[in-house]
Scaffold this motif. Structure first.
Motif, PDB file in Angstrom:
ATOM      1  N   UNK A  65      -0.888  -7.297 -13.902  1.00 29.04           N
ATOM      2  CA  UNK A  65      -1.790  -6.323 -13.280  1.00 29.04           C
ATOM      3  C   UNK A  65      -1.975  -6.638 -11.798  1.00 29.04           C
ATOM      4  N   UNK A  66      -2.068  -7.913 -11.466  1.00 31.04           N
ATOM      5  CA  UNK A  66      -2.224  -8.309 -10.074  1.00 31.04           C
ATOM      6  C   UNK A  66      -0.989  -7.940  -9.262  1.00 31.04           C
ATOM      7  N   UNK A  67       0.187  -8.012  -9.884  1.00 30.77           N
ATOM      8  CA  UNK A  67       1.401  -7.597  -9.191  1.00 30.77           C
ATOM      9  C   UNK A  67       1.276  -6.151  -8.719  1.00 30.77           C
ATOM     10  N   UNK A  68       0.788  -5.288  -9.590  1.00 31.68           N
ATOM     11  CA  UNK A  68       0.613  -3.877  -9.213  1.00 31.68           C
ATOM     12  C   UNK A  68      -0.457  -3.750  -8.129  1.00 31.68           C
ATOM     13  N   UNK A  69      -1.542  -4.486  -8.268  1.00 32.16           N
ATOM     14  CA  UNK A  69      -2.610  -4.420  -7.274  1.00 32.16           C
ATOM     15  C   UNK A  69      -2.168  -4.904  -5.905  1.00 32.16           C
ATOM     16  N   UNK A  70      -1.417  -5.990  -5.856  1.00 30.13           N
ATOM     17  CA  UNK A  70      -0.934  -6.495  -4.571  1.00 30.13           C
ATOM     18  C   UNK A  70       0.038  -5.519  -3.926  1.00 30.13           C
ATOM     19  N   UNK A  71       0.883  -4.888  -4.749  1.00 29.28           N
ATOM     20  CA  UNK A  71       1.769  -3.846  -4.209  1.00 29.28           C
ATOM     21  C   UNK A  71       0.942  -2.693  -3.652  1.00 29.28           C
ATOM     22  N   UNK A  72      -0.073  -2.272  -4.390  1.00 30.46           N
ATOM     23  CA  UNK A  72      -0.921  -1.159  -3.959  1.00 30.46           C
ATOM     24  C   UNK A  72      -1.635  -1.489  -2.650  1.00 30.46           C
ATOM     25  N   UNK A  73      -2.038  -2.737  -2.478  1.00 29.51           N
ATOM     26  CA  UNK A  73      -2.746  -3.131  -1.250  1.00 29.51           C
ATOM     27  C   UNK A  73      -1.886  -2.928  -0.008  1.00 29.51           C
TER      28      UNK A  73
END
Length: 150
Positions: A65-73
């Motif tokens: 989930x953090x992978x997606x969040x870091x990409x989104x950032x």
């Protein structure tokens, strides 16, 4: 930094890297509370050590989930993203520990226009790296984004 990429703007194999984030015990506890997964590997550092880890470990799904969040950032697709089409070939290579500082590195490995006009499908190779540049999680992600051409 590039933002609001359309399908046509994406360059195959261009590597993009997110800002870093340090994982805290509070982050892991919040994920426990959110998911109801209170396994002692995620709540008890001594238990985790008894199982061969050096301390408290984050859930694999937290890392994903953090992978997606870091990409989104990175805001690459802030106004051009339509949907995530799914994650494939997810591998938890090494534990993510409380105190680790992680970042995402990814590149688009394939792209094709969708059968619906104005859309394209991107396939990304995504890696979560720790502070030692070790891959801790890797996966493939498919994303649907806007195309400039209808």
């Amino acid at each position: 930094m590039k933002t609001d990429l359309y399908f046509e703007d994406v360059v195959i194999d261009e590597v993009m890297t997110s800002p870093a984030r340090t994982i805290t015990p509070d982050d892991i506890a919040a994920f426990c509370a959110l998911t109801e997964d209170f396994h002692p590997l995620h709540t008890d550092a001594e238990y985790a050590k008894s199982r061969g880890f050096s301390g408290l470990i984050a859930h694999g799904l937290y890392g994903l989930a953090l992978m997606e969040g870091l990409k989104t950032s990175m805001k690459l697709y802030e106004n051009t993203s339509i949907a995530s089409l799914g994650w494939d070939a997810v591998r938890f290579r090494q534990p993510v520990l409380a105190g680790d500082t992680v970042r995402v590195s990814f590149n688009v490995i394939d792209k094709r226009l969708s059968s619906k006009p104005g859309r394209g499908v991107l396939t990304e190779a995504v890696r979560l790296l720790n502070q030692c540049d070790e891959v801790v999680i890797d996966a493939r992600h498919a994303a649907l984004v806007l195309s400039r051409h209808a």
